[in-house]
Design a protein around this motif. Structure first.
Motif, PDB file in Angstrom:
ATOM      1  N   ILE A 237      -5.731  48.227 136.528  1.00 20.44           N
ATOM      2  CA  ILE A 237      -5.167  47.620 137.730  1.00 20.44           C
ATOM      3  C   ILE A 237      -6.286  47.123 138.639  1.00 20.44           C
ATOM      4  O   ILE A 237      -6.196  46.013 139.168  1.00 20.44           O
ATOM      5  N   LYS A 238      -7.346  47.930 138.782  1.00 22.97           N
ATOM      6  CA  LYS A 238      -8.475  47.483 139.606  1.00 22.97           C
ATOM      7  C   LYS A 238      -9.079  46.211 139.026  1.00 22.97           C
ATOM      8  O   LYS A 238      -9.415  45.288 139.763  1.00 22.97           O
ATOM      9  N   TRP A 239      -9.215  46.184 137.713  1.00 21.83           N
ATOM     10  CA  TRP A 239      -9.757  44.994 137.062  1.00 21.83           C
ATOM     11  C   TRP A 239      -8.872  43.777 137.367  1.00 21.83           C
ATOM     12  O   TRP A 239      -9.368  42.717 137.747  1.00 21.83           O
ATOM     13  N   ALA A 240      -7.568  43.923 137.194  1.00 21.50           N
ATOM     14  CA  ALA A 240      -6.635  42.811 137.396  1.00 21.50           C
ATOM     15  C   ALA A 240      -6.656  42.321 138.846  1.00 21.50           C
ATOM     16  O   ALA A 240      -6.556  41.120 139.100  1.00 21.50           O
ATOM     17  N   LEU A 241      -6.775  43.229 139.786  1.00 16.53           N
ATOM     18  CA  LEU A 241      -6.820  42.838 141.196  1.00 16.53           C
ATOM     19  C   LEU A 241      -8.038  41.983 141.522  1.00 16.53           C
ATOM     20  O   LEU A 241      -8.018  41.204 142.476  1.00 16.53           O
ATOM     21  N   ASN A 242      -9.094  42.119 140.725  1.00 19.07           N
ATOM     22  CA  ASN A 242     -10.316  41.350 140.953  1.00 19.07           C
ATOM     23  C   ASN A 242     -10.360  40.038 140.177  1.00 19.07           C
ATOM     24  O   ASN A 242     -11.357  39.328 140.233  1.00 19.07           O
TER      25      ASN A 242
ATOM     26  N   TYR B  21      -7.257  35.910 129.945  1.00 18.04           N
ATOM     27  CA  TYR B  21      -8.023  36.969 130.586  1.00 18.04           C
ATOM     28  C   TYR B  21      -8.635  37.843 129.504  1.00 18.04           C
ATOM     29  O   TYR B  21      -8.075  37.976 128.418  1.00 18.04           O
ATOM     30  N   ASP B  22      -9.785  38.407 129.799  1.00 17.40           N
ATOM     31  CA  ASP B  22     -10.473  39.284 128.858  1.00 17.40           C
ATOM     32  C   ASP B  22     -10.322  40.722 129.346  1.00 17.40           C
ATOM     33  O   ASP B  22     -11.200  41.250 130.026  1.00 17.40           O
ATOM     34  N   ILE B  23      -9.193  41.317 129.016  1.00 19.69           N
ATOM     35  CA  ILE B  23      -8.890  42.657 129.494  1.00 19.69           C
ATOM     36  C   ILE B  23      -9.955  43.645 128.991  1.00 19.69           C
ATOM     37  O   ILE B  23     -10.290  43.636 127.807  1.00 19.69           O
ATOM     38  N   PRO B  24     -10.525  44.454 129.863  1.00 25.33           N
ATOM     39  CA  PRO B  24     -11.624  45.334 129.444  1.00 25.33           C
ATOM     40  C   PRO B  24     -11.213  46.443 128.469  1.00 25.33           C
ATOM     41  O   PRO B  24     -12.054  46.937 127.726  1.00 25.33           O
ATOM     42  N   SER B  25      -9.945  46.803 128.447  1.00 22.20           N
ATOM     43  CA  SER B  25      -9.512  47.873 127.541  1.00 22.20           C
ATOM     44  C   SER B  25      -9.427  47.398 126.093  1.00 22.20           C
ATOM     45  O   SER B  25      -9.255  48.190 125.187  1.00 22.20           O
ATOM     46  N   LYS B  26      -9.543  46.090 125.896  1.00 22.51           N
ATOM     47  CA  LYS B  26      -9.513  45.423 124.584  1.00 22.51           C
ATOM     48  C   LYS B  26      -8.216  45.642 123.832  1.00 22.51           C
ATOM     49  O   LYS B  26      -7.370  44.793 123.817  1.00 22.51           O
ATOM     50  N   LYS B  27      -8.014  46.786 123.194  1.00 26.64           N
ATOM     51  CA  LYS B  27      -6.854  46.975 122.328  1.00 26.64           C
ATOM     52  C   LYS B  27      -5.808  47.842 123.020  1.00 26.64           C
ATOM     53  O   LYS B  27      -6.111  48.851 123.626  1.00 26.64           O
TER      54      LYS B  27
ATOM     55  N   GLY C  24      -2.318  50.207 122.881  1.00 26.78           N
ATOM     56  CA  GLY C  24      -1.667  51.145 121.987  1.00 26.78           C
ATOM     57  C   GLY C  24      -0.276  50.646 121.641  1.00 26.78           C
ATOM     58  O   GLY C  24       0.074  49.497 121.892  1.00 26.78           O
ATOM     59  N   PHE C  25       0.536  51.508 121.114  1.00 21.90           N
ATOM     60  CA  PHE C  25       1.883  51.155 120.669  1.00 21.90           C
ATOM     61  C   PHE C  25       2.741  50.609 121.803  1.00 21.90           C
ATOM     62  O   PHE C  25       3.518  49.691 121.607  1.00 21.90           O
ATOM     63  N   LEU C  26       2.594  51.137 123.003  1.00 22.36           N
ATOM     64  CA  LEU C  26       3.451  50.728 124.119  1.00 22.36           C
ATOM     65  C   LEU C  26       2.865  49.612 124.983  1.00 22.36           C
ATOM     66  O   LEU C  26       3.453  49.234 125.987  1.00 22.36           O
ATOM     67  N   ALA C  27       1.722  49.089 124.617  1.00 24.10           N
ATOM     68  CA  ALA C  27       1.102  47.968 125.341  1.00 24.10           C
ATOM     69  C   ALA C  27       0.882  48.264 126.817  1.00 24.10           C
ATOM     70  O   ALA C  27       0.988  47.382 127.664  1.00 24.10           O
ATOM     71  N   THR C  28       0.567  49.519 127.116  1.00 17.23           N
ATOM     72  CA  THR C  28       0.427  49.940 128.508  1.00 17.23           C
ATOM     73  C   THR C  28      -0.648  49.172 129.256  1.00 17.23           C
ATOM     74  O   THR C  28      -0.428  48.727 130.390  1.00 17.23           O
ATOM     75  N   ASN C  29      -1.808  48.993 128.660  1.00 18.03           N
ATOM     76  CA  ASN C  29      -2.915  48.326 129.363  1.00 18.03           C
ATOM     77  C   ASN C  29      -2.591  46.877 129.686  1.00 18.03           C
ATOM     78  O   ASN C  29      -2.799  46.427 130.816  1.00 18.03           O
TER      79      ASN C  29
ATOM     80  N   PHE D  30       1.574  42.837 135.034  1.00 20.30           N
ATOM     81  CA  PHE D  30       2.340  43.111 136.246  1.00 20.30           C
ATOM     82  C   PHE D  30       1.485  42.885 137.488  1.00 20.30           C
ATOM     83  O   PHE D  30       1.929  42.298 138.465  1.00 20.30           O
ATOM     84  N   THR D  31       0.245  43.356 137.450  1.00 21.22           N
ATOM     85  CA  THR D  31      -0.650  43.199 138.596  1.00 21.22           C
ATOM     86  C   THR D  31      -0.977  41.736 138.844  1.00 21.22           C
ATOM     87  O   THR D  31      -0.908  41.255 139.981  1.00 21.22           O
ATOM     88  N   LEU D  32      -1.310  41.000 137.783  1.00 21.40           N
ATOM     89  CA  LEU D  32      -1.660  39.585 137.933  1.00 21.40           C
ATOM     90  C   LEU D  32      -0.470  38.759 138.417  1.00 21.40           C
ATOM     91  O   LEU D  32      -0.621  37.881 139.268  1.00 21.40           O
ATOM     92  N   LEU D  33       0.714  39.040 137.886  1.00 17.00           N
ATOM     93  CA  LEU D  33       1.909  38.309 138.323  1.00 17.00           C
ATOM     94  C   LEU D  33       2.226  38.587 139.788  1.00 17.00           C
ATOM     95  O   LEU D  33       2.508  37.659 140.558  1.00 17.00           O
ATOM     96  N   CYS D  34       2.173  39.838 140.186  1.00 18.98           N
ATOM     97  CA  CYS D  34       2.441  40.175 141.600  1.00 18.98           C
ATOM     98  C   CYS D  34       1.402  39.547 142.518  1.00 18.98           C
ATOM     99  O   CYS D  34       1.739  39.015 143.578  1.00 18.98           O
ATOM    100  N   LYS D  35       0.155  39.582 142.100  1.00 22.64           N
ATOM    101  CA  LYS D  35      -0.909  38.973 142.900  1.00 22.64           C
ATOM    102  C   LYS D  35      -0.684  37.463 143.022  1.00 22.64           C
ATOM    103  O   LYS D  35      -0.789  36.900 144.107  1.00 22.64           O
ATOM    104  N   ALA D  36      -0.341  36.814 141.916  1.00 14.97           N
ATOM    105  CA  ALA D  36      -0.127  35.366 141.940  1.00 14.97           C
ATOM    106  C   ALA D  36       1.036  34.988 142.846  1.00 14.97           C
ATOM    107  O   ALA D  36       0.931  34.050 143.646  1.00 14.97           O
ATOM    108  N   PHE D  37       2.145  35.699 142.740  1.00 13.47           N
ATOM    109  CA  PHE D  37       3.296  35.338 143.577  1.00 13.47           C
ATOM    110  C   PHE D  37       3.071  35.706 145.033  1.00 13.47           C
ATOM    111  O   PHE D  37       3.611  35.050 145.920  1.00 13.47           O
ATOM    112  N   ASN D  38       2.268  36.704 145.298  1.00  9.14           N
ATOM    113  CA  ASN D  38       1.902  37.010 146.674  1.00  9.14           C
ATOM    114  C   ASN D  38       1.076  35.854 147.248  1.00  9.14           C
ATOM    115  O   ASN D  38       1.327  35.405 148.375  1.00  9.14           O
TER     116      ASN D  38
END
Length: 167
Positions: free
Chosen positions: A1-6, A123-129, A131-136, A142-150
């Motif tokens: 989330i910190k990464w996405a906010l930046n 975007y080059d997400i730092p977590s790279k891969k 898991g099964f639930l695509a949490t990262n 979610f963070t990027l979309l909320c930031k963009a619409f804000n």
């Protein structure tokens, strides 16, 4: 989330704002479909119809794409279903088309580069891969979309104030 906010969301804001009064189809599957639903809800709050759909549903909506915008959300941009749906969408010549990936130079982005109206939001997400639930990637989406619409909301408030002063 910190990464996405930046991260910069300027191109995402521009895609959402351009032709903002026409419907938007947001295509994704698996974990990315959750991000599609959030994007659809945020776009509708912005004042225009949006629909989150799977690649298979896109096939049934293909006649509607010509008068719409299409956004593909795919973490890796390499699943055959999303690639098939992208080709199908391009054939319909939508008003604009964009891909939103968490991997640089994905197969989906490479396909997009071939079309003049294609927009690549990578975007080059730092977590790279994921898991099964695509949490990262979901947290990033979610963070990027909320930031963009804000930012889009703030931009539109400024524009409406400027419009009032020009009267």
């Amino acid at each position: 989330i910190k990464w996405a906010l930046n991260q910069s969301v300027v191109e995402l804001v521009e895609f959402m704002d351009h032709n903002s009064k026409i419907p938007l189809f947001i295509v994704g599957s698996g974990g990315s479909l959750s991000a599609c639903y959030l994007a659809a809800n945020l776009y509708q709050k912005y004042g225009t119809i949006a629909k989150a759909i799977t690649p298979l549903e896109l096939y049934y909506y293909k006649e509607s794409l010509r008068d719409a915008k299409v956004l593909f959300i795919s973490a890796g941009g390499k699943n055959t279903d999303i690639l098939f749906a992208f080709n199908l969408a391009i054939e319909q010549e939508p008003k604009s088309i964009a891909v939103f990936c968490m991997k640089l130079d994905s197969p989906l982005a490479k396909m997009t580069k071939k079309y003049s109206n294609g927009i690549i939001l990578e975007y080059d997400i730092p977590s790279k891969k994921d898991g099964f639930l695509a949490t990262n990637s979901l947290a990033a989406y979610f963070t990027l979309l909320c930031k963009a619409f804000n930012e889009l909301s703030h931009y539109n408030q400024i524009m409406s104030v400027e419009d009032k002063f020009q009267l």
